[in-house]
Design an enzyme around this catalytic site. Sequence first.
Site, PDB file in Angstrom:
ATOM      1  N   ASP A   1       2.149  -5.922   0.760  1.00  0.00           N
ATOM      2  CA  ASP A   1       3.414  -5.398   1.281  1.00  0.00           C
ATOM      3  C   ASP A   1       4.067  -4.458   0.271  1.00  0.00           C
ATOM      4  OD1 ASP A   1       5.717  -4.870   2.637  1.00  0.00           O
ATOM      5  OD2 ASP A   1       6.382  -6.937   2.801  1.00  0.00           O
TER       6      ASP A   1
ATOM      7  N   ASP B   1       4.855   4.140   4.072  1.00  0.00           N
ATOM      8  CA  ASP B   1       4.755   2.679   4.151  1.00  0.00           C
ATOM      9  C   ASP B   1       3.444   2.248   4.799  1.00  0.00           C
ATOM     10  OD1 ASP B   1       5.647  -0.012   3.931  1.00  0.00           O
ATOM     11  OD2 ASP B   1       6.258   0.031   6.027  1.00  0.00           O
TER      12      ASP B   1
END
Length: 497
Positions: free
Chosen positions: A149, A376
């Site tokens: 993440d 991202d």
Amino acid sequence: MKMEQNSTLFIIFLLSVIHGFVFVHALRGASPEKALKLKLIHRYSPHYNGLHGDEKPKNQQELLRLLHRHDVVRHQMISYRRQQQQEESLLDAEEVILNSSRIAARRMAWEKRGSMVMPISSGSDYGWGQYLVKIKIGTPAQKFLLVADTGSDLTWINCRYRCRNRCEKHQGRLQHKRVFRAELSSSFKTVPCSSKLCKVGLWTMFSLQQCSTPTSPCRYDYSYIEGTHAFGLFANETVRATLASGRRTKLENVIIGCTDHIKGSGGIRHGDGILGLGFGRNSFATKASLNFGGKFSYCLVDLQSPKNVSNFLTFGGHKSARLQKPMTYTKLVIGDSEDKGSFYGVNVQGISVGGKMLDIPPRVWDENLKGGTIVDSGTSLTFLKVPAYKAVMKVMTMALSKVKKLSPDNDPFDFCFSSKGFNKSLVPKFAIHFADGAIFEPPVKSYALDVADGKMCLGFVPTNVGPSVIGNIMQQNHLWEFDLGRRTLGFAPSTCT
């Protein structure tokens, strides 16, 4: 006194600049075989067998719906944490310079240490990333599958610490197939609650300030936007991995979270915890990058690629032979403080479609005006602020006016069309222009998406809040290099093989 402090800061800054210059040249001749390489596994890829009876989507249409649902939750989380970043600042100017200098100084030892590579897979439903990484933690090593993440600083695993069998039996605690047994690891060292690290260094990772005793472990309550809380304690541990050359290596004194309790509707269903790849001082990405040249990179293949094709997360050098064009570099916008959630931002100047720059208000790209853009890996689709979205869709739909339009049905897209007899040359080229002149031009298949048999959709999603997001589908078939020391983002088309 003030003059002395300013002089000291200038000297430190000057040294960091000199170090950075030296290491840029030193890295050019470094061998990528010394990189730390980890395999990335997408949650819905053929590489991932699933946990706890997970079911894979029946078709591409169902897959994209699931990805969109996940992306909406994650974007809410990103927007929430970005707002916190703008409101809070932990480090002063001296600490910022020292942090940059620390990254630069450690690059000197990179030639001796090499680089590290990890394989990646795909992740969870609760705003975490979509890719998973196989990793070994502790002494002796215990194997885990963690969600990679880029929006989290804390690396945590499902864990038992001094609770023996009652952990599984206690209501609300973990009932998981893979749990880290802290008492079996000789390298597991808890962080004392009374320490400065707990009180200051870890408070942005939601460290709790109350101590039952000064030597009690520093605990955390790590909250997520959908209401899930991960409770546990901080510790220093050893993480083991394999170099690209095949030689084994280890990272010592990595801050990890030993999560012994999860409260709320969420939870990690597609892994054993989180691998924090944010830019925070105590994140795994920062720790590993300091040991392997100050940078990490990844290359993502199409989700439908065959099993013999893998994604990799690499700390250190990479093989430039994989690139189809030379690397392009732009400035990486990363926080100078220990923020709650460290995202990787870029300075976008505008978007062109069909070679023509679109009329998009500059505020859309200004993070100080609640805009901005991030890259991202945990978001699949590409989110655009409404003014940018409308401008892109207007030109795209006009160019596709002659194709047969189809109803989106339950698809998360506004414009879908028939792919029968479709030629990709009908779709105008989409490009993102960065403020320093760099241009990212993804292939048509990264934004004109195959949704179902005979059906395609333009894969952009509008958002009114938070930043624009360059998602992982848009990033596919490119190598992305995050240089934390020089604060640059490099990208180039690649086969990723």
